[in-house]
Design an enzyme around this catalytic site. Sequence first.
Site, short mmCIF file in Angstrom:
data_model
loop_
_atom_site.label_atom_id
_atom_site.label_comp_id
_atom_site.label_asym_id
_atom_site.label_seq_id
_atom_site.Cartn_x
_atom_site.Cartn_y
_atom_site.Cartn_z
N HIS A 28 60.96 55.35 -37.86
CA HIS A 28 60.97 56.81 -37.90
C HIS A 28 62.30 57.38 -37.40
CE1 HIS A 28 56.81 56.86 -39.04
NE2 HIS A 28 56.51 56.06 -38.03
N TRP B 222 76.44 59.68 -0.60
CA TRP B 222 76.27 59.69 -2.06
C TRP B 222 76.59 61.12 -2.46
CZ3 TRP B 222 73.16 62.18 -5.74
CH2 TRP B 222 73.12 61.58 -7.00
N LYS C 132 66.55 48.47 -16.39
CA LYS C 132 67.23 47.47 -15.55
C LYS C 132 68.61 47.15 -16.12
CE LYS C 132 65.42 47.72 -12.62
NZ LYS C 132 64.20 48.39 -12.31
N LYS D 245 69.33 54.25 -3.66
CA LYS D 245 67.94 53.79 -3.71
C LYS D 245 66.93 54.89 -3.41
CE LYS D 245 65.10 49.97 -3.12
NZ LYS D 245 64.94 49.70 -4.55
N ARG E 205 71.58 53.78 0.38
CA ARG E 205 71.28 55.18 0.15
C ARG E 205 72.47 55.95 -0.42
NH1 ARG E 205 66.78 56.79 3.05
NH2 ARG E 205 67.47 58.94 3.01
N ASN F 36 72.23 64.68 5.86
CA ASN F 36 71.63 64.11 4.64
C ASN F 36 70.78 65.20 4.03
OD1 ASN F 36 68.85 61.83 4.12
ND2 ASN F 36 70.32 62.59 2.66
N GLY F 37 71.06 65.55 2.78
CA GLY F 37 70.28 66.60 2.11
C GLY F 37 71.20 67.52 1.34
N GLU G 77 70.98 50.09 -15.49
CA GLU G 77 71.31 50.30 -14.08
C GLU G 77 72.34 49.33 -13.54
OE1 GLU G 77 67.15 49.99 -12.59
OE2 GLU G 77 67.90 51.39 -11.11
N CYS H 138 72.35 59.71 0.86
CA CYS H 138 73.11 59.53 2.08
C CYS H 138 72.23 58.93 3.18
CB CYS H 138 73.71 60.84 2.63
SG CYS H 138 74.62 61.77 1.42
N GLU I 88 60.98 49.47 -18.82
CA GLU I 88 61.51 48.97 -17.55
C GLU I 88 62.69 48.01 -17.80
OE1 GLU I 88 61.44 49.73 -14.63
OE2 GLU I 88 61.90 47.97 -13.42
#
Length: 591
Positions: A491, A72, A472, A586, A27, A98-99, A475, A2, A468
Amino acid sequence: MCGIIGYIGKKNALSAVIEGLSKLEYRGYDSAGVAYQYNSNFKICKEKGRVIDLKKSLTDSHSNLAIGHTRWATHGEPSQKNAHPHCSFHQRFILVHNGIIENYQKLKFEYLNTYSFISETDTEIIADLIEYFSNTLQVEDAIRKTMSVIEGSYACLILDTLHQDRMYFIKDKSPLLLGKDEEGISFASDITGLLGYATEYMPLDDKTFGVVIQDKIELYDMIGISKEQIFKEISIQEEEINKKTFDHFMLKEIYEQPMMIRNLIRKYFKGEEVILSKKLLHLLRQCDKVNFVACGSSMYASYFAKYYFEKLCGIPCEVFCASELVYSTPLISKRPFFIFFSQSGETADLIAVMKKIKRQNYPVLTITNTMESSMVRLSDYALDICAGKEIAVASTKAYTAMVVTSAILARAVSGNKTNLKNNLKAVSLAMEKVLENKEVCKGIAREIVDAQDLFYIGRGIDYWTSLEASLKLKEIAYIHTEAFSSGELKHGPIALITKNTPVIAIITQEGTNRITRSNLEETASRGAHTYVISSKGLSLPKDDIIIPNVAHYLSALVSTVVVQLIAYYAAVFKQNDIDKPKNLAKSVTVE
Ligand code: F6R
């Protein structure tokens, strides 16, 4: 996560809040809302969806005092009812938060059993508690009392309908910056939210309480002792957070990587020497183990740091996933050193570990893109990765900047005279070559875009790049992708290969070239559609993407640009919201 914004002053507070929220949307972006003063009243407007939807439903265009929020969701689905601002039961207090309040159920039961609740959020009870305590206490004391009973993290801006000339604020564990210029006072979760409405800023400490009354700021600790106000000039420019001619911030940030490398050289090299704090270098030289702590892409970057430190400095290293480390107690060596990687510097999992480490008095360095962040303030040392603001939620240039910064740091600690500076210059040129040939990456993206599953493989350095690469694609293109060390395929994971499953091998290391190719062949014999990204010196004519040769230990920086472009174009073909992918944010400020 947020984002929160507040403004009180001579400029238009509604514009300040809407502009600020648009900059903080990275955010969280499932709902947004504002509360503002209008004709001696406070009005609230909130919407499910983006800030742009909120802007459309605003009926007024001017105010001198406003707070805003972009969400969020953590407690309660994204909806208008759960969007902030929230009001107290008797409508006296209005706030944005926010939190996370971890004990909100217990507090409901303990203090608020005669109240009913409109939303499913943990936030609503903060407003209710302030109102409840203000029945017997002054507002300031009621807010402080609320701070003493809530557990978790919070940055809140609070309005009191009985005192409409002021804005209260409280902060613990979630970021909050106070900004000012000659015309007004503003608040934001990060510095970009202040741009245009403040020339100076001050990051607030944990357990801070304060109030702005017109143009006067009062700042206190939890027990009411006045705190010093130390403001710094804002150096970031508006144009740094502008998309320019690029379609998306992510593409712009991919393109900024060669420049980022040149900036890092300028920042840390003086001639052939790396200039860093002597005390930091001394501590690192005499430690018996370096522990790297990070999450997500930053954790994948720290695999490279481990490699550089072990190879160049001969110091044993270990990489820890912060969200695991916070709940485990690994065996710590006698003289450990902890290095945290975080582009935002606000990741809750990392802050929780850092506090634990600091309680034991171990030295801590943060390597970050946000020098004004909470993690920097908690650390003994901090290094700037100089990537410039990264707006796209999926990290690109911050990831590669972390790899480069760790190579520079390891070089300084080792004191050895490897030709790192020139090798990095060569990397920036090689990255530019890859960017010139982006159509080839686009071609692969087109072929893999409808895949159900996709696998990246490689060994060593190429395996870390695969991790990575796979993140990507997940995401932003929402393709189920896994990365495997190519040796591990046989394996177990090879059972997943079916007809036409794309398998992309990354081959930039001479020692593993032959064996990775035979592992890839094994997947082809089981029906996989295989692709090879290889360094020029190791390439075969049939390879799909051939990248320029650079020093072998830096080759991942070049192959990473390829995999970033593949993910980017796959997401373009799917018409996804690339800069704001679903379910993500983010700055991950909740554990
Ligand atoms: C992926 C990504 C995330 C972050 C992770 C840690 O593109 O950006 O995986 O790397 O959330 O965030 P920071 O680096 O801010 O601690």
